[in-house]
Design an enzyme around this catalytic site. Structure first.
Site, PDB file in Angstrom:
ATOM      1  CE1 TYR A  10     -17.221  10.931 -15.780  1.00 13.44           C
ATOM      2  CE2 TYR A  10     -16.353  11.261 -13.572  1.00 13.44           C
ATOM      3  CZ  TYR A  10     -16.962  10.457 -14.508  1.00 13.44           C
ATOM      4  OH  TYR A  10     -17.325   9.183 -14.181  1.00 13.44           O
ATOM      5  NE  ARG A  17      -2.796   0.590   3.429  1.00 14.53           N
ATOM      6  CZ  ARG A  17      -2.209   1.173   4.481  1.00 14.53           C
ATOM      7  NH1 ARG A  17      -1.772   2.415   4.388  1.00 14.53           N
ATOM      8  NH2 ARG A  17      -2.054   0.515   5.614  1.00 14.53           N
ATOM      9  CG  ASP A  36      -9.997  14.853 -16.478  1.00 15.28           C
ATOM     10  OD1 ASP A  36      -9.472  14.085 -17.303  1.00 15.28           O
ATOM     11  OD2 ASP A  36     -10.921  14.497 -15.722  1.00 15.28           O
ATOM     12  CE  LYS A  54     -14.106   6.664 -18.278  1.00 10.73           C
ATOM     13  NZ  LYS A  54     -14.217   8.066 -17.875  1.00 10.73           N
TER      14      LYS A  54
END
Ligand SMILES: *Cc1c(COP(=O)(O)O)cnc(C)c1O
Length: 339
Positions: free
Chosen positions: A71, A19, A141, A166
């Site tokens: 978005y 992690r 973005d 995407k």
């Protein structure tokens, strides 16, 4: 040739725990994306995980600026933070460059999407990212452009964000996100945020994303040729009320797009006469999938005003993510569905 998916959380080394320290599988993805964007990439479990990690960098009462078209997940996160008093929220018209340049001088977080999802508006990134004196972070973005078409850090942005889900992944088989920065201080804070927030990427996902990116150039090239071909045919056809694609010469964003993008992308938005027509068309295709999301090898389309936080959109607006199928097959399918 391949960094395998390393299925280990723990190692025979007390200083390592996945992690916090990551694995070689994450690293090979991060090195690849960081190299393309010109910065250091931090991979997250989804685009939204990367996005909320950036919002979480804000300390104390802050001011946040986002675009009028953005978005819906970002819109909702920004609105929720404003409601709970974490920050003041200002929304700016994507094309209002003067207002964005001004915002850079007073806002703690300036969040720009270009091209925007789903209206394909183009912000003047060169001017906005070059503006100053800057007091906060300018974040772009870059999901729609991909690093092959646009490199925000080189234009002066502090962070470039990706929904790796995407185009980078490209096969609709993973959820992942990334934040890329060329500022070492921000990179350290983002890695820390990921380690403590816990929104880490998976071993299989980072492996698949790296594999997907090997064909990003080829996929994007084909999808962009298809997108321009479809957009041009729609423009000649009165059943399509409005066609939005920065590659069209009379698109409002075309001249800026030519200046700052190396390609016009693979998403086209078009308006049919009303919501019913759009819903009907979406359910009548045979090749193009009626599905949300975008950026896969298969074409998908969806009526976007149906989604919460997207009420500013024309009711008949359809967002079409163009895949790598044959352009004539796609046109025939669209033509039939719209008819
Ligand atoms: C999909 C998308 C996101 C969110 O990414 P997820 O991987 O779905 O969490 C953020 N920004 C844009 C522009 C997107 O299209």
């Amino acid at each position: 040739m391949n960094t395998p998916p390393i299925l280990a959380s723990n190692f025979s080394d007390p200083s390592r725990y996945a992690r916090g320290t990551g694995t070689a599988t994450w690293e090979s993805f991060e090195v690849l994306l960081g190299g393309l964007e010109g910065g250091q990439a931090t991979a997250f479990s989804s685009g939204m995980a990367a996005i909320t990690a950036v919002f979480d960098l804000l300390v104390g009462p802050s001011s946040v600026v986002i675009g009028s078209d953005c978005y819906h997940g970002v819109t909702q996160v920004a609105a929720a933070g404003a409601r709970s008093g974490r920050w003041d929220l200002t929304r700016l018209d994507v094309a209002d460059t003067t207002a964005w340049v001004d915002a850079v001088t007073w806002a703690d977080l300036v969040w720009i999407e270009s091209p925007t999802n789903p209206l394909l508006e183009i912000a003047d990134l060169v001017t906005i990212c070059g503006a100053g004196p800057r007091i906060g972070m300018v974040v772009v973005d870059n999901t729609f452009a991909t690093p092959l078409n646009q490199r925000p850090l080189a234009l002066g942005a502090d962070i470039s964000i990706h929904s790796v889900t995407k185009f980078l992944g490209g096969h609709s088989d993973l959820l992942m996100g990334a934040a890329v920065t060329d500022r070492p201080d921000l990179n350290i804070r983002l890695e820390k945020r990921r380690a403590l927030g816990g929104a880490v990427p998976g071993a299989l996902e980072t492996f698949l994303a790296t594999r997907g990116m090997r064909t990003l150039g080829l996929r994007l090239e084909r999808s962009q040729v298809n997108a321009l071909s479809l957009a041009a045919r729609m423009q000649q056809d009165q059943r399509f009320v409005t066609v939005r694609y920065p590659g069209l010469i009379d698109d409002p964003g075309h001249s800026l797009a030519v200046e700052q993008l190396d390609g016009f992308g693979a998403v086209v938005a078009f308006d049919l006469i009303d919501a019913d027509a759009a819903e009907h068309a979406c359910r009548s295709t045979r090749l193009i999938r009626h599905a949300t999301s975008l950026g896969g090898v298969e074409s998908t389309m969806e009526r976007r005003a149906a989604i919460a936080g997207q009420e500013h959109l024309p009711p008949g607006l359809i967002r079409l993510s163009v895949g790598i199928e044959d352009a004539d097959d796609l046109w025939n399918d669209l033509d039939h569905a719209v008819e």
